[in-house]
Motif scaffolding. Structure first.
Motif: not given
Length: 230
Positions: A153-181
């Motif tokens: 909304v404010q910065a006018g971006l089109h895409r946001v990327r986020i990364r995680a290591f596979a052992w950090n399963e909690g982070a991956v679940r959170l990011y997917k719950r927030l709409g990341f694919k």
């Protein structure tokens, strides 16, 4: 978000630009979190030093599109022993007296800046660190949702990327719950605790974010979603 509310705040959190060197204590605390450091750094066999904290703070403050300290508002301040009981703000420094709404620093969040010749691609990486005493209470998700609104909304971006290591399963679940694919995996790219792990990349597009916001808020068109922000 009403017109009276700050664009640099969410329900429980306030976001302030990083100030160095006075915010070094926050970055020292982040580096002291061994598990968090291993979950977010390829150099996870290295013991972080004071110089690492200083470098991280300076880069996040000076080279990011957005670099902010995450503050827990005074009315939501908690203690580790009684997480549901708000604590009265302690005004024992000039900063807290002048800005009592900042509350307690609980971490940092940042959006990377693309080089000028790449800026037309309109995307960013998001990074976040929440101090251990405040993890598991939804602050990380709340901060990321605020950063997504800032990005789209404010910065006018089109895409946001986020990364995680596979052992950090909690982070991956959170990011997917927030709409990341899921966008891809670097197979067995990271050596950690005696075995190989994938590096996971996830992303969210502005149209996906807006659709999610419409669904969550009950609004039916794009204009309504934009007006929410005042």
């Amino acid at each position: 978000m009403s017109q009276q509310e700050s664009s640099f705040a969410s329900k429980r959190l306030t976001f302030r630009a990083i100030r160095h060197p006075e915010d070094l204590a926050v970055f020292n605390a982040i580096n002291a979190d061994e598990k968090g450091y291993q979950n977010s750094n390829y150099s996870n066999i290295k013991l972080p030093t004071q110089a690492n904290a200083e470098k991280f703070m300076k880069e996040t403050a000076d080279e990011s599109l957005l670099g902010a300290i995450i503050w827990l508002k005074p009315e939501f301040q908690e203690t580790a022993d009684s997480p549901q009981k708000p604590a009265a703000p302690v005004q024992n420094s000039e900063e807290e007296i002048l800005h009592p709404t900042w509350g307690t620093a609980i971490g940092e969040i940042h959006l990377s800046a693309l080089p000028p010749a790449h800026a037309h691609h309109r995307w960013t990486d998001i990074g976040i660190d929440i101090l251990p005493a405040y993890q598991g209470r939804g602050y990380g998700g709340e901060a990321i949702e605020w950063a997504l609104r800032y990005a789209f909304v404010q910065a006018g971006l089109h895409r946001v990327r986020i990364r995680a290591f596979a052992w950090n399963e909690g982070a991956v679940r959170l990011y997917k719950r927030l709409g990341f694919k899921d966008e891809g995996r670097e197979r067995e790219a990271v050596w950690f605790m005696g075995r190989w792990w994938d590096a996971v990349t996830l992303g969210i597009l502005e149209d996906e974010w807006r659709a999610r916001e419409r669904e969550r808020s009950g609004y039916n068109n794009l204009v309504d979603v934009l007006v929410i922000d005042g």
